[in-house]
Structures are given as structure tokens and as C-alpha cells.
Motif scaffolding. Structure first.
Motif, PDB file in Angstrom:
ATOM      1  N   UNK A   1      -3.210   1.468   2.629  1.00  0.00           N
ATOM      2  CA  UNK A   1      -2.237   2.128   1.757  1.00  0.00           C
ATOM      3  C   UNK A   1      -1.425   3.133   2.559  1.00  0.00           C
ATOM      4  N   UNK A   2      -0.160   3.234   2.225  1.00  0.00           N
ATOM      5  CA  UNK A   2       0.710   4.190   2.903  1.00  0.00           C
ATOM      6  C   UNK A   2       1.867   4.572   1.989  1.00  0.00           C
TER       7      UNK A   2
ATOM      8  N   UNK B   1      10.279  17.197  -8.389  1.00  0.00           N
ATOM      9  CA  UNK B   1      10.351  16.642  -9.741  1.00  0.00           C
ATOM     10  C   UNK B   1      11.638  15.840  -9.896  1.00  0.00           C
ATOM     11  N   UNK B   2      11.467  14.635 -10.400  1.00  0.00           N
ATOM     12  CA  UNK B   2      12.610  13.735 -10.555  1.00  0.00           C
ATOM     13  C   UNK B   2      12.867  12.860  -9.347  1.00  0.00           C
ATOM     14  N   UNK B   3      12.150  13.107  -8.282  1.00  0.00           N
ATOM     15  CA  UNK B   3      12.342  12.355  -7.054  1.00  0.00           C
ATOM     16  C   UNK B   3      11.600  11.032  -7.041  1.00  0.00           C
ATOM     17  N   UNK B   4      11.635  10.386  -5.872  1.00  0.00           N
ATOM     18  CA  UNK B   4      11.047   9.054  -5.734  1.00  0.00           C
ATOM     19  C   UNK B   4      10.205   8.954  -4.471  1.00  0.00           C
ATOM     20  N   UNK B   5       9.221   8.091  -4.548  1.00  0.00           N
ATOM     21  CA  UNK B   5       8.431   7.697  -3.394  1.00  0.00           C
ATOM     22  C   UNK B   5       8.077   6.225  -3.562  1.00  0.00           C
ATOM     23  N   UNK B   6       7.814   5.554  -2.443  1.00  0.00           N
ATOM     24  CA  UNK B   6       7.354   4.172  -2.521  1.00  0.00           C
ATOM     25  C   UNK B   6       6.057   4.041  -1.751  1.00  0.00           C
ATOM     26  N   UNK B   7       5.043   3.571  -2.447  1.00  0.00           N
ATOM     27  CA  UNK B   7       3.756   3.320  -1.821  1.00  0.00           C
ATOM     28  C   UNK B   7       3.662   1.849  -1.427  1.00  0.00           C
ATOM     29  N   UNK B   8       2.946   1.589  -0.343  1.00  0.00           N
ATOM     30  CA  UNK B   8       2.711   0.223   0.110  1.00  0.00           C
ATOM     31  C   UNK B   8       1.218  -0.009   0.255  1.00  0.00           C
TER      32      UNK B   8
ATOM     33  N   UNK C   1      -4.237  11.596  -5.598  1.00  0.00           N
ATOM     34  CA  UNK C   1      -4.486  10.654  -4.507  1.00  0.00           C
ATOM     35  C   UNK C   1      -4.399   9.264  -5.126  1.00  0.00           C
ATOM     36  N   UNK C   2      -3.582   8.436  -4.528  1.00  0.00           N
ATOM     37  CA  UNK C   2      -3.364   7.081  -5.027  1.00  0.00           C
ATOM     38  C   UNK C   2      -4.167   6.099  -4.162  1.00  0.00           C
ATOM     39  N   UNK C   3      -4.873   5.208  -4.842  1.00  0.00           N
ATOM     40  CA  UNK C   3      -5.729   4.235  -4.179  1.00  0.00           C
ATOM     41  C   UNK C   3      -5.270   2.818  -4.498  1.00  0.00           C
ATOM     42  N   UNK C   4      -5.341   1.982  -3.489  1.00  0.00           N
ATOM     43  CA  UNK C   4      -5.042   0.572  -3.638  1.00  0.00           C
ATOM     44  C   UNK C   4      -6.352  -0.178  -3.851  1.00  0.00           C
ATOM     45  N   UNK C   5      -6.351  -1.094  -4.802  1.00  0.00           N
ATOM     46  CA  UNK C   5      -7.548  -1.864  -5.127  1.00  0.00           C
ATOM     47  C   UNK C   5      -7.215  -3.342  -5.186  1.00  0.00           C
ATOM     48  N   UNK C   6      -8.135  -4.177  -4.704  1.00  0.00           N
ATOM     49  CA  UNK C   6      -7.989  -5.624  -4.843  1.00  0.00           C
ATOM     50  C   UNK C   6      -9.200  -6.169  -5.583  1.00  0.00           C
ATOM     51  N   UNK C   7      -8.917  -6.924  -6.632  1.00  0.00           N
ATOM     52  CA  UNK C   7      -9.981  -7.623  -7.343  1.00  0.00           C
ATOM     53  C   UNK C   7      -9.797  -9.107  -7.035  1.00  0.00           C
ATOM     54  N   UNK C   8     -10.748  -9.676  -6.294  1.00  0.00           N
ATOM     55  CA  UNK C   8     -10.618 -11.044  -5.805  1.00  0.00           C
ATOM     56  C   UNK C   8     -11.573 -11.949  -6.579  1.00  0.00           C
ATOM     57  N   UNK C   9     -11.037 -13.040  -7.068  1.00  0.00           N
ATOM     58  CA  UNK C   9     -11.819 -13.989  -7.853  1.00  0.00           C
ATOM     59  C   UNK C   9     -12.073 -15.237  -7.019  1.00  0.00           C
ATOM     60  N   UNK C  10     -13.347 -15.629  -6.945  1.00  0.00           N
ATOM     61  CA  UNK C  10     -13.691 -16.823  -6.183  1.00  0.00           C
ATOM     62  C   UNK C  10     -14.660 -17.669  -6.989  1.00  0.00           C
ATOM     63  N   UNK C  11     -14.498 -19.001  -6.860  1.00  0.00           N
ATOM     64  CA  UNK C  11     -15.411 -19.910  -7.561  1.00  0.00           C
ATOM     65  C   UNK C  11     -16.814 -19.753  -6.991  1.00  0.00           C
ATOM     66  N   UNK C  12     -17.823 -19.934  -7.760  1.00  0.00           N
ATOM     67  CA  UNK C  12     -17.786 -20.259  -9.188  1.00  0.00           C
ATOM     68  C   UNK C  12     -18.012 -19.021 -10.068  1.00  0.00           C
TER      69      UNK C  12
ATOM     70  N   UNK D   1      -8.027   3.168   1.528  1.00  0.00           N
ATOM     71  CA  UNK D   1      -8.119   4.626   1.599  1.00  0.00           C
ATOM     72  C   UNK D   1      -7.024   5.205   0.708  1.00  0.00           C
ATOM     73  N   UNK D   2      -7.167   6.382   0.286  1.00  0.00           N
ATOM     74  CA  UNK D   2      -6.180   6.990  -0.592  1.00  0.00           C
ATOM     75  C   UNK D   2      -4.986   7.523   0.174  1.00  0.00           C
TER      76      UNK D   2
END
Length: 121
Positions: free
Chosen positions: A6-7, A14-21, A93-104, A113-114
Motif C-alpha cells: 500500500x502507498x 479539508x476538501x483535498x484529495x489523495x490517491x492510495x494504491x 491508517x488505511x489498510x489494503x486487504x485481499x480476500x482470495x477464493x480458491x476451490x473447493x 501494511x498501513x
């Protein structure tokens, strides 16, 4: 191993912008959801937004609807969170999460990291 990088956090007015990746690597499935969570001091971690890798459908918490936009670039394995109209209550603190689905029927959770977002009034 699955890794989420994450970055993009920082200081905004206030009123501004940010972009997280959130750049993902090591996911050997195309069935997963990338989500952004945040945690402010003294608060529980809360979901902000998520996007499904397969259909690209986004979901948002009510608190950020109309201000935040989540998008994905599958070629770069990266998910972005464009945050506009920032308010002091978005500070967390902003955190990136991945929920991965796999068979079966298995489901795996991964966290990056945050990255700190601070919005000044």
C-alpha cells in the motif's frame, strides 16, 4: 506468498484529495476481492471500499459514498482508492486487504501494511 504493497498516504487539507494504491503480488487466483479498511486512533478497523477482480463492481461505506472512488488495473495488479473531498474524520491508517477464493470453497485473507492519511482542518 501473497504480498500487498500500500502507498499514497500523506497529509491533505479539508476538501483535498489523495490517491492510495495497493499493488498485489503472488495471488494465483482470479477470484478475489481487494478492499480498503481504515482505523482511526481509538476506533475499530472499518471497511471503506472494495472491488471484485472479476466483475469490477465496487462497494462503498456510506461515510465515503460520493467522495471516494475505487478502481482496479488488472494488468498492473493494482487497486486505487481516489479520495476526494477529504474531511478530518477521514484521518486514519488505511489498510489494503485481499480476500482470495480458491476451490473447493477455501477463503484466504491477506493484509498489507498501513498507510497513514491525515486530513487537517
Amino acid at each position: 506468498d501473497v504480498q500487498l504493497q500500500a502507498s499514497g498516504g500523506g497529509l491533505a487539507q479539508t476538501g483535498g484529495s489523495l490517491r492510495l494504491s495497493c499493488e498485489a503480488s503472488g495471488i494465483d487466483s482470479d477470484d478475489y476481492v481487494i478492499a480498503w479498511f481504515r482505523q482511526a486512533p481509538g476506533n475499530k478497523r472499518e471497511g471503506v471500499s472494495c472491488i471484485n477482480r472479476r466483475d469490477g463492481i465496487p462497494l462503498y461505506a456510506d461515510s465515503v459514498k460520493g467522495r471516494f472512488t475505487i478502481s482496479g488495473d488488472n494488468a498492473k495488479n493494482t487497486v486505487y482508492l481516489q479520495m476526494d473531498g477529504l474531511q478530518p474524520e477521514d484521518t486514519a491508517v488505511y489498510y489494503c486487504n485481499a480476500k482470495v477464493y480458491q476451490d473447493p470453497g477455501y477463503e484466504y485473507d491477506y493484509w498489507g501494511q498501513g498507510t497513514l492519511v491525515t486530513v487537517s482542518s
